[in-house]
Design a protein around this motif. Sequence first.
Motif, PDB file in Angstrom:
ATOM      1  N   PHE A  98      59.391   9.379  28.907  1.00  0.00           N
ATOM      2  CA  PHE A  98      58.891   8.190  28.214  1.00  0.00           C
ATOM      3  C   PHE A  98      60.066   7.257  27.969  1.00  0.00           C
ATOM      4  O   PHE A  98      61.218   7.666  28.054  1.00  0.00           O
ATOM      5  N   VAL A  99      59.769   6.018  27.696  1.00  0.00           N
ATOM      6  CA  VAL A  99      60.801   5.067  27.312  1.00  0.00           C
ATOM      7  C   VAL A  99      60.711   4.894  25.813  1.00  0.00           C
ATOM      8  O   VAL A  99      59.616   4.699  25.268  1.00  0.00           O
ATOM      9  N   LEU A 100      61.841   5.006  25.140  1.00  0.00           N
ATOM     10  CA  LEU A 100      61.880   4.641  23.724  1.00  0.00           C
ATOM     11  C   LEU A 100      62.171   3.150  23.711  1.00  0.00           C
ATOM     12  O   LEU A 100      63.294   2.717  23.943  1.00  0.00           O
ATOM     13  N   ALA A 101      61.141   2.379  23.520  1.00  0.00           N
ATOM     14  CA  ALA A 101      61.184   0.947  23.791  1.00  0.00           C
ATOM     15  C   ALA A 101      61.345   0.101  22.541  1.00  0.00           C
ATOM     16  O   ALA A 101      61.011   0.508  21.434  1.00  0.00           O
ATOM     17  N   ARG A 102      61.843  -1.093  22.784  1.00  0.00           N
ATOM     18  CA  ARG A 102      61.854  -2.170  21.797  1.00  0.00           C
ATOM     19  C   ARG A 102      61.448  -3.431  22.528  1.00  0.00           C
ATOM     20  O   ARG A 102      61.561  -3.530  23.750  1.00  0.00           O
ATOM     21  N   ASP A 103      60.970  -4.409  21.802  1.00  0.00           N
ATOM     22  CA  ASP A 103      60.618  -5.695  22.381  1.00  0.00           C
ATOM     23  C   ASP A 103      61.798  -6.639  22.220  1.00  0.00           C
ATOM     24  O   ASP A 103      62.285  -6.850  21.107  1.00  0.00           O
ATOM     25  N   MET A 104      62.277  -7.171  23.353  1.00  0.00           N
ATOM     26  CA  MET A 104      63.402  -8.102  23.339  1.00  0.00           C
ATOM     27  C   MET A 104      62.880  -9.525  23.457  1.00  0.00           C
ATOM     28  O   MET A 104      62.121  -9.836  24.379  1.00  0.00           O
ATOM     29  N   LEU A 105      63.267 -10.350  22.520  1.00  0.00           N
ATOM     30  CA  LEU A 105      62.850 -11.755  22.545  1.00  0.00           C
ATOM     31  C   LEU A 105      63.578 -12.483  23.666  1.00  0.00           C
ATOM     32  O   LEU A 105      64.786 -12.332  23.829  1.00  0.00           O
ATOM     33  N   ILE A 106      62.832 -13.273  24.429  1.00  0.00           N
ATOM     34  CA  ILE A 106      63.476 -14.014  25.513  1.00  0.00           C
ATOM     35  C   ILE A 106      63.458 -15.518  25.275  1.00  0.00           C
ATOM     36  O   ILE A 106      63.932 -16.275  26.101  1.00  0.00           O
ATOM     37  N   ASP A 165      61.444  -3.085   9.785  1.00  0.00           N
ATOM     38  CA  ASP A 165      61.172  -4.479   9.402  1.00  0.00           C
ATOM     39  C   ASP A 165      61.421  -5.415  10.559  1.00  0.00           C
ATOM     40  O   ASP A 165      60.670  -6.345  10.783  1.00  0.00           O
ATOM     41  N   GLU A 166      62.497  -5.189  11.279  1.00  0.00           N
ATOM     42  CA  GLU A 166      62.838  -6.020  12.434  1.00  0.00           C
ATOM     43  C   GLU A 166      62.573  -5.207  13.692  1.00  0.00           C
ATOM     44  O   GLU A 166      63.403  -4.415  14.108  1.00  0.00           O
ATOM     45  N   SER A 167      61.392  -5.382  14.265  1.00  0.00           N
ATOM     46  CA  SER A 167      61.038  -4.586  15.442  1.00  0.00           C
ATOM     47  C   SER A 167      61.551  -5.203  16.735  1.00  0.00           C
ATOM     48  O   SER A 167      61.609  -4.542  17.757  1.00  0.00           O
ATOM     49  N   PHE A 168      61.958  -6.475  16.688  1.00  0.00           N
ATOM     50  CA  PHE A 168      62.486  -7.133  17.885  1.00  0.00           C
ATOM     51  C   PHE A 168      63.993  -6.943  17.985  1.00  0.00           C
ATOM     52  O   PHE A 168      64.692  -6.811  16.979  1.00  0.00           O
ATOM     53  N   VAL A 169      64.485  -6.929  19.221  1.00  0.00           N
ATOM     54  CA  VAL A 169      65.920  -6.850  19.472  1.00  0.00           C
ATOM     55  C   VAL A 169      66.333  -8.069  20.278  1.00  0.00           C
ATOM     56  O   VAL A 169      65.501  -8.748  20.876  1.00  0.00           O
ATOM     57  N   MET A 170      67.626  -8.312  20.269  1.00  0.00           N
ATOM     58  CA  MET A 170      68.145  -9.461  21.038  1.00  0.00           C
ATOM     59  C   MET A 170      69.273  -9.032  21.919  1.00  0.00           C
ATOM     60  O   MET A 170      69.843  -8.048  21.809  1.00  0.00           O
TER      61      MET A 170
END
Length: 170
Positions: A98-106, A165-170
């Motif tokens: 599996f991928v341990l994922a995060r959502d990256m803002l583009i 709290d901050e689920s997005f990464v950059m």
Amino acid sequence: MFIYNFKINGGMALKIIIVLLSIFMLIVFGISVYRIFFTSDKFEVEDRFAANEITEIQAENYTNILQAVHKDIDSYIGMKIRFTGYVYRLIDFKEDEFVLARDMLINEEKTQSVVVGFLNQYKDAKNLKDGEWVELIGIIEKGKYHNEEIPIIKVTEIKVVSMPDESFVM
């Protein structure tokens, strides 16, 4: 007693100075090239960690670490990392992957994102639910996915956590 009489005109002095400066610049250039290509492994970045330390990956440094490890897998093999993300699977994953994922803002408006993360191997991965947030500790190893070498995290510890709290990464 010998007496030497040197007569140097301005044009000849200028030529000698130019030749000496050229030789000096070639020596400095040669030393620089030697240091870059033959001793660069001796000048390691201070952000490297010993293999027995656990490195925490935070939202602020997530994509930088992900990119660095993908570019130079061999330098990070054996490194222990801890990070949080959600379980994400693709149809062609094996039962233990599996991928341990995060959502990256583009973009800056926070309207577009892509899923990023490390591929993980865990013997009980089938018991994890898609979209479930977990924190894991694992060891970076080299593996293959679609015949391409990639870093794979061998999970040693895992626990279910709540979404940060901050689920997005950059």
